[in-house]
Design a protein around this motif. Structure first.
Motif, PDB file in Angstrom:
ATOM      1  N   ASN A 170     -59.627 -74.138 -58.035  1.00  0.00           N
ATOM      2  CA  ASN A 170     -58.266 -75.226 -57.521  1.00  0.00           C
ATOM      3  C   ASN A 170     -57.454 -75.668 -58.507  1.00  0.00           C
ATOM      4  O   ASN A 170     -56.867 -76.720 -58.194  1.00  0.00           O
ATOM      5  N   ARG A 171     -57.318 -74.999 -59.690  1.00  0.00           N
ATOM      6  CA  ARG A 171     -56.215 -75.373 -60.511  1.00  0.00           C
ATOM      7  C   ARG A 171     -54.972 -74.304 -60.455  1.00  0.00           C
ATOM      8  O   ARG A 171     -55.141 -73.359 -59.949  1.00  0.00           O
ATOM      9  N   GLU A 228     -51.661 -67.798 -53.403  1.00  0.00           N
ATOM     10  CA  GLU A 228     -51.517 -69.048 -53.551  1.00  0.00           C
ATOM     11  C   GLU A 228     -51.711 -69.669 -52.170  1.00  0.00           C
ATOM     12  O   GLU A 228     -50.685 -69.431 -51.350  1.00  0.00           O
ATOM     13  N   PRO A 250     -50.825 -76.333 -49.618  1.00  0.00           N
ATOM     14  CA  PRO A 250     -51.431 -77.662 -49.166  1.00  0.00           C
ATOM     15  C   PRO A 250     -50.783 -77.931 -47.965  1.00  0.00           C
ATOM     16  O   PRO A 250     -49.788 -77.776 -47.606  1.00  0.00           O
ATOM     17  N   GLU A 256     -55.775 -75.981 -53.697  1.00  0.00           N
ATOM     18  CA  GLU A 256     -56.481 -77.250 -53.997  1.00  0.00           C
ATOM     19  C   GLU A 256     -57.942 -77.304 -53.486  1.00  0.00           C
ATOM     20  O   GLU A 256     -58.189 -76.624 -52.443  1.00  0.00           O
ATOM     21  N   ARG A 257     -58.477 -78.192 -54.099  1.00  0.00           N
ATOM     22  CA  ARG A 257     -60.100 -78.393 -53.439  1.00  0.00           C
ATOM     23  C   ARG A 257     -59.985 -79.165 -52.008  1.00  0.00           C
ATOM     24  O   ARG A 257     -59.135 -79.719 -51.651  1.00  0.00           O
TER      25      ARG A 257
END
Length: 350
Positions: A314-315, A338, A341, A199-200
């Motif tokens: 970020n996708r 991956e 988060p 993620e961003r």
């Protein structure tokens, strides 16, 4: 502030013969190895908190550090106690020598685990002391074995460049531990594109700058923020592939391009989902050709560039598959890391 040039011995208290073990170790270091210890950092458990200073030379500074450990045979408990209580202090105790022999077998093992992980200051020396009950002689030997774990490499480089913000390489959460271990394996496979998903704001760029460059042993890193490339495919193509003089209006001189600039290093395509569509097709050959051959804009001659390719997005992977050109996705999606988060790694927030 403690003077750094004073040699320090870090060791556990030996439950049965603490004074004798410490005295003999100090004496053997001085007599056999010409290592004159000026300070001792002595790790003890709470039941020994009233321990008096052992009978060692008066000019040797003696410091006790109490580590509450319920089970001296529990590797994880010992590891966490040393990591959290001891490692932050030893920066003031250099140069550092560690006698790994006193204590339980679990305590011995933890010293080696921390050493293999590069947790100690550079040039720390480990020693192993042995007492011969028949001859009544103590021998202390230097432990010599190389370490090459990815964590040790990362920490060594971090110590050499303290001014650079680091992506923390040690986690408590299994999810992030697995991600970093997988990264350590994949990043060493030279010639194969690496795709990092996360993620961003999760730190993908910092991860590439501080970890991937070291794991691939490449000092040069050319980062392309794909979202900043002009939607005009001609200008974007010139930026990546370069151009020759006269290739288009305004091309007053040759331009090498980012592919050539990254020669001998890493080309990092950050947020690759933002790469203009026309460029995606043109990059397919770069990904599939081990020599990474391409033609600058306006040129009929091929050039080669020796690069490692790293991409980040970020996708989610399924979404990225739909966004990218099918051939491009197929070529960059073999080695995927991956990064989970933090909300899925609560242990790392403690």
């Amino acid at each position: 502030m403690v003077k750094r040039e004073q040699p320090t011995l870090l060791t556990w208290h030996s439950h049965r013969a603490g004074d004798e073990v410490l005295q003999n170790a100090l004496q053997s270091l001085a007599q056999e190895h010409k290592v004159y210890i000026r300070r001792v950092l002595y790790l003890i458990q709470p039941q020994h908190k009233n321990l008096a200073k052992p009978k060692i030379a008066a000019d040797i500074e003696f410091n006790k550090l109490i580590l509450p450990i319920d089970d001296p045979t529990a590797h994880l408990e010992i590891y966490e106690a040393v990591r959290d209580k001891v490692l932050p202090k030893i920066i003031n105790y250099l140069p550092l020598h560690i006698n790994i022999s006193p204590g339980t077998p679990a305590m011995h093992t933890v010293w080696l685990i921390l050493h293999a992980g590069g947790a100690f200051p550079n040039n720390t020396i480990l020693w192993s002391s042995q007492y011969d009950h028949k001859t009544k002689i103590t021998r202390i030997d230097r432990m010599n074995f190389p370490i090459n774990t990815y964590l040790a490499e990362i920490r060594l480089q971090a110590s050499k460049q303290p001014e650079i913000a680091q992506y923390d390489a040690e986690y408590r959460s299994p999810a992030r531990q697995n991600s970093l271990l997988q990264l350590s394996r994949y990043a060493r496979l030279l010639g194969a594109p690496l795709l990092i998903i996360g993620e961003r704001g999760i730190g993908k760029t910092r991860l590439v700058e501080t970890h991937v460059t070291r794991l691939k042993q490449k000092k040069k890193l050319i980062t392309v923020a794909c979202g900043t490339l002009d939607s005009d495919s001609g200008l974007a193509e010139s930026m990546l592939f370069g151009h020759i003089k006269g290739a288009f209006t305004g091309a007053n001189k040759d331009r090498a391009g980012l592919l050539k600039e990254a020669d001998g290093g890493i080309l990092f395509l950050d947020e690759i989902q933002d790469l203009p569509k026309p460029l995606q097709r043109k990059l397919v050959r770069i990904f599939q050709d081990r020599k990474h051959r391409y033609r600058p804009v306006g040129s009929d001659k091929e050039q080669e560039t020796d690069i490692e390719i790293v991409c980040a997005s970020n996708r989610p992977l399924d979404e990225l598959r739909k966004i990218l050109d099918a051939d491009l996705f197929d070529r960059l999606s073999h080695l995927i890391i991956e990064i989970p988060p933090l909300r899925d790694c609560r242990e790392d927030l403690e």
